[in-house]
Design a protein around this motif. Structure first.
Motif, PDB file in Angstrom:
ATOM      1  N   SER A  53      -1.054   1.780  10.890  1.00 55.57           N
ATOM      2  CA  SER A  53      -0.821   2.378  12.202  1.00 55.57           C
ATOM      3  C   SER A  53      -1.958   2.068  13.168  1.00 55.57           C
ATOM      4  O   SER A  53      -1.726   1.823  14.355  1.00 55.57           O
ATOM      5  N   ALA A  54      -3.184   2.058  12.663  1.00 58.02           N
ATOM      6  CA  ALA A  54      -4.326   1.745  13.522  1.00 58.02           C
ATOM      7  C   ALA A  54      -4.225   0.320  14.054  1.00 58.02           C
ATOM      8  O   ALA A  54      -4.477   0.064  15.236  1.00 58.02           O
ATOM      9  N   TYR A  55      -3.835  -0.621  13.200  1.00 61.11           N
ATOM     10  CA  TYR A  55      -3.717  -2.012  13.635  1.00 61.11           C
ATOM     11  C   TYR A  55      -2.660  -2.161  14.723  1.00 61.11           C
ATOM     12  O   TYR A  55      -2.895  -2.766  15.768  1.00 61.11           O
ATOM     13  N   ARG A  56      -1.470  -1.604  14.489  1.00 60.85           N
ATOM     14  CA  ARG A  56      -0.392  -1.773  15.475  1.00 60.85           C
ATOM     15  C   ARG A  56      -0.669  -0.968  16.743  1.00 60.85           C
ATOM     16  O   ARG A  56      -0.267  -1.380  17.838  1.00 60.85           O
ATOM     17  N   SER A  57      -1.398   0.154  16.623  1.00 63.38           N
ATOM     18  CA  SER A  57      -1.709   0.963  17.810  1.00 63.38           C
ATOM     19  C   SER A  57      -2.709   0.281  18.734  1.00 63.38           C
ATOM     20  O   SER A  57      -2.839   0.664  19.892  1.00 63.38           O
ATOM     21  N   ALA A  58      -3.418  -0.722  18.224  1.00 65.52           N
ATOM     22  CA  ALA A  58      -4.325  -1.477  19.097  1.00 65.52           C
ATOM     23  C   ALA A  58      -3.567  -2.160  20.226  1.00 65.52           C
ATOM     24  O   ALA A  58      -4.163  -2.522  21.256  1.00 65.52           O
ATOM     25  N   TRP A  59      -2.246  -2.309  20.082  1.00 65.19           N
ATOM     26  CA  TRP A  59      -1.431  -2.903  21.137  1.00 65.19           C
ATOM     27  C   TRP A  59      -1.298  -2.004  22.361  1.00 65.19           C
ATOM     28  O   TRP A  59      -0.810  -2.439  23.405  1.00 65.19           O
ATOM     29  N   PHE A  60      -1.720  -0.745  22.262  1.00 66.59           N
ATOM     30  CA  PHE A  60      -1.770   0.114  23.448  1.00 66.59           C
ATOM     31  C   PHE A  60      -2.886  -0.307  24.404  1.00 66.59           C
ATOM     32  O   PHE A  60      -2.911   0.106  25.562  1.00 66.59           O
ATOM     33  N   ALA A  61      -3.848  -1.079  23.922  1.00 66.17           N
ATOM     34  CA  ALA A  61      -5.070  -1.357  24.670  1.00 66.17           C
ATOM     35  C   ALA A  61      -4.786  -2.020  26.015  1.00 66.17           C
ATOM     36  O   ALA A  61      -3.910  -2.881  26.144  1.00 66.17           O
ATOM     37  N   ARG A  76       7.298 -11.984   5.341  1.00 63.63           N
ATOM     38  CA  ARG A  76       6.323 -12.529   4.402  1.00 63.63           C
ATOM     39  C   ARG A  76       5.385 -13.515   5.090  1.00 63.63           C
ATOM     40  O   ARG A  76       5.819 -14.505   5.678  1.00 63.63           O
ATOM     41  N   SER A  77       4.085 -13.228   5.012  1.00 58.47           N
ATOM     42  CA  SER A  77       3.072 -14.128   5.570  1.00 58.47           C
ATOM     43  C   SER A  77       1.712 -13.728   5.034  1.00 58.47           C
ATOM     44  O   SER A  77       1.434 -12.548   4.852  1.00 58.47           O
ATOM     45  N   ARG A  78       0.851 -14.724   4.825  1.00 57.14           N
ATOM     46  CA  ARG A  78      -0.489 -14.448   4.295  1.00 57.14           C
ATOM     47  C   ARG A  78      -1.372 -13.755   5.324  1.00 57.14           C
ATOM     48  O   ARG A  78      -2.281 -13.011   4.972  1.00 57.14           O
ATOM     49  N   ALA A 134      -0.833  -7.438  10.478  1.00 56.92           N
ATOM     50  CA  ALA A 134      -0.667  -7.964   9.124  1.00 56.92           C
ATOM     51  C   ALA A 134      -1.170  -6.975   8.089  1.00 56.92           C
ATOM     52  O   ALA A 134      -2.171  -6.290   8.301  1.00 56.92           O
ATOM     53  N   ASP A 135      -0.457  -6.875   6.995  1.00 56.24           N
ATOM     54  CA  ASP A 135      -0.919  -6.169   5.811  1.00 56.24           C
ATOM     55  C   ASP A 135      -1.231  -7.244   4.778  1.00 56.24           C
ATOM     56  O   ASP A 135      -0.357  -7.668   4.013  1.00 56.24           O
ATOM     57  N   GLU A 136      -2.483  -7.721   4.792  1.00 52.26           N
ATOM     58  CA  GLU A 136      -2.826  -8.874   3.964  1.00 52.26           C
ATOM     59  C   GLU A 136      -2.765  -8.547   2.481  1.00 52.26           C
ATOM     60  O   GLU A 136      -2.512  -9.427   1.659  1.00 52.26           O
ATOM     61  N   GLU A 137      -2.981  -7.272   2.138  1.00 50.67           N
ATOM     62  CA  GLU A 137      -2.887  -6.886   0.725  1.00 50.67           C
ATOM     63  C   GLU A 137      -1.461  -7.039   0.216  1.00 50.67           C
ATOM     64  O   GLU A 137      -1.220  -7.490  -0.904  1.00 50.67           O
ATOM     65  N   ALA A 138      -0.490  -6.661   1.082  1.00 52.30           N
ATOM     66  CA  ALA A 138       0.920  -6.794   0.700  1.00 52.30           C
ATOM     67  C   ALA A 138       1.463  -8.187   0.985  1.00 52.30           C
ATOM     68  O   ALA A 138       2.533  -8.552   0.491  1.00 52.30           O
ATOM     69  N   GLY A 139       0.743  -8.960   1.792  1.00 54.97           N
ATOM     70  CA  GLY A 139       1.216 -10.297   2.150  1.00 54.97           C
ATOM     71  C   GLY A 139       2.371 -10.271   3.117  1.00 54.97           C
ATOM     72  O   GLY A 139       3.269 -11.120   3.062  1.00 54.97           O
ATOM     73  N   THR A 140       2.363  -9.295   4.041  1.00 59.81           N
ATOM     74  CA  THR A 140       3.452  -9.163   5.010  1.00 59.81           C
ATOM     75  C   THR A 140       2.910  -8.954   6.413  1.00 59.81           C
ATOM     76  O   THR A 140       1.759  -8.556   6.606  1.00 59.81           O
ATOM     77  N   VAL A 141       3.782  -9.214   7.388  1.00 62.69           N
ATOM     78  CA  VAL A 141       3.462  -9.006   8.801  1.00 62.69           C
ATOM     79  C   VAL A 141       4.594  -8.218   9.442  1.00 62.69           C
ATOM     80  O   VAL A 141       5.771  -8.436   9.117  1.00 62.69           O
TER      81      VAL A 141
END
Length: 439
Positions: free
Chosen positions: A30-38, A377-379, A408-415
């Motif tokens: 949520s913190a990563y996607r909320s940065a789009w409010f900036a 799916r993405s690295r 991106a959730d690099e641990e899960a390998g998804t975007v």
């Protein structure tokens, strides 16, 4: 006016004090996607480090100078993905915020959740806002509890499933026994469990996983053990369960509003809540695939839902709440409108709506459909970006169509991606193509 963005999703006020690993992961995402409010000049207070490539991509996509942003991360983001009040009000954090905001004369706080700590921080920084008195008394918590929602919604005659609030296993047994006959199924909800992770559906019928819960259980009512379910679902910080008759949904949707400082109520957006079955047949929950804006309700359904929801939002306004508020509801298979819960905070569609307004204009819902595509799916974000450029998928400002990788959730390998298209078939087709891509 620059803002102090406070990315405090997943706090105890929002999700309870006993967070599961899944909830902790969601808080970080949520913190990563909320940065789009900036916006240009903002100060972002985040529990985790926002990757530099993500910030650069946000600036390039939304057309502002990302170097004007300041990112403040307590303890270097190593301790917890949750920004709680204790951390927010720590001497180090307050001093760092104070040093930064002295550079400009006017600031505004923009938190995900208006906690008591946010109100105290506003006073310490000399940035008073309407609604702070309500937040100082933990008033917004009223809008984020299942039990309080039923109490408040009843007072404004919102259509609700039949149900009751229980505070021990005996009450739980009586509630299940009295409600199960209506539809053959009941849903049991932890009072402060966000994201459906605290909900369990009990049914006497053979059933695939149903929407709204982490588990769908077929049981024999004669063998129902209320003590076992009570022990399993309640936590040290929450000893309240809500039980409701469970209705199959024809449409799942939400409505989001903003209550402004002067008390004006502004409708923001509405969207469909989209779910799918897991390919794992042993999985007892549906997978949340994302949101689709605007909702596809018919005109009569839309007007009916709006009229009811507005009464609830007006009640929240009159109580003293200011900020974002979203309400979940369904139209059941039999056509009945039923409201499920409300949350006084940013909702799942808040970021999507914000991006769409900045790229397409306030009237975007009249000529565009946007949807979030989770688990592409993405690295990494960069890998996804480069592939979208190669395939011609990346959002194009001239055509006003395409895909934006959000986080991106690099641990899960998804975007998680935002899809922007001219209509629903085009948006859903593009999402389908994304989910089939192999990076």
């Amino acid at each position: 006016m620059p803002r102090i963005l406070i990315l405090n999703a997943g706090t105890a006020q929002m999700s309870g004090a006993d967070l599961t690993p899944a909830q902790l992961s969601l808080a970080a995402d949520s913190a990563y996607r909320s940065a789009w409010f900036a916006q240009e000049g903002d100060l972002i207070v985040s529990p985790v480090v926002i990757p530099a490539d993500l910030l650069s991509f946000i600036g390039a996509t939304l057309d502002f100078d990302v170097s004007s942003l300041c990112l403040l991360v307590p303890e270097g983001g190593r301790q917890s993905p949750v920004l709680d009040d204790c951390t927010l009000l720590s001497k180090t954090v307050v001093e760092r915020i104070n040093r930064h905001i002295r550079q400009k004369s006017t600031w505004r706080l923009y938190p995900c959740y208006s906690t008591e700590g946010v109100a105290r921080l506003a006073a310490m920084l000399g940035i008073p806002q309407t609604g702070d008195d309500f937040a100082l008394q933990r008033g917004p918590d009223l809008l984020n509890r299942k039990s309080h929602f039923r109490q408040l919604a009843t007072s404004v005659e919102l259509p609700l499933p039949n149900g009751s609030v229980t505070t021990d296993s005996n009450e739980l047994f009586r509630a299940v026994a009295s409600l199960r006959s209506e539809t053959g199924s009941v849903i049991v909800k932890l009072d402060n469990g966000a994201g459906g992770v605290g909900n369990v559906i009990l049914t006497g019928n053979e059933s695939d996983p149903l929407p709204g819960a982490r588990d769908t259980r077929q049981i024999s009512w004669s063998s129902f053990d209320p003590d076992a379910l009570w022990s399993e679902m309640t936590t040290e910080s929450c000893k309240t369960l809500v039980v409701e008759s469970y209705h199959l949904a024809g449409s799942l949707f939400y409505l989001e509003y903003e209550i402004e400082d002067d008390g004006s109520i502004v409708f923001m957006n509405s969207g469909n809540i989209r779910l799918r079955k897991s390919t794992d047949r042993s999985e007892r929950a549906l997978i949340w695939t994302g949101l689709e804006l605007p909702s596809d309700l018919g005109n009569e359904q839309w007007l009916t839902a709006q009229a009811h929801a507005y009464r609830f939002v007006a009640l929240a306004r009159d109580l003293g709440y200011r900020g974002m508020i979203n309400i979940d509801a369904i139209f059941a298979d039999d056509g009945r409108l039923l409201f499920n819960e409300a949350n006084g905070r940013w909702g799942g569609g808040s970021v999507l709506h914000s991006i769409a307004v900045r790229l397409l204009g306030f009237d975007y819902s009249g000529c565009n459909v946007i949807l979030s595509a989770r688990n592409v799916r993405s690295r990494s974000l960069q890998t996804a970006h480069d592939r979208f450029v190669k395939e011609g998928f990346l959002f194009d400002r001239t055509r006003k169509e395409g895909v934006i990788p959000l986080a991106a959730d690099e641990e899960a390998g998804t975007v998680e991606c935002l899809v922007i298209a001219r209509d629903r078939p085009a948006a859903r087709d593009l999402q389908h193509r994304l989910l089939r891509m192999v990076f």
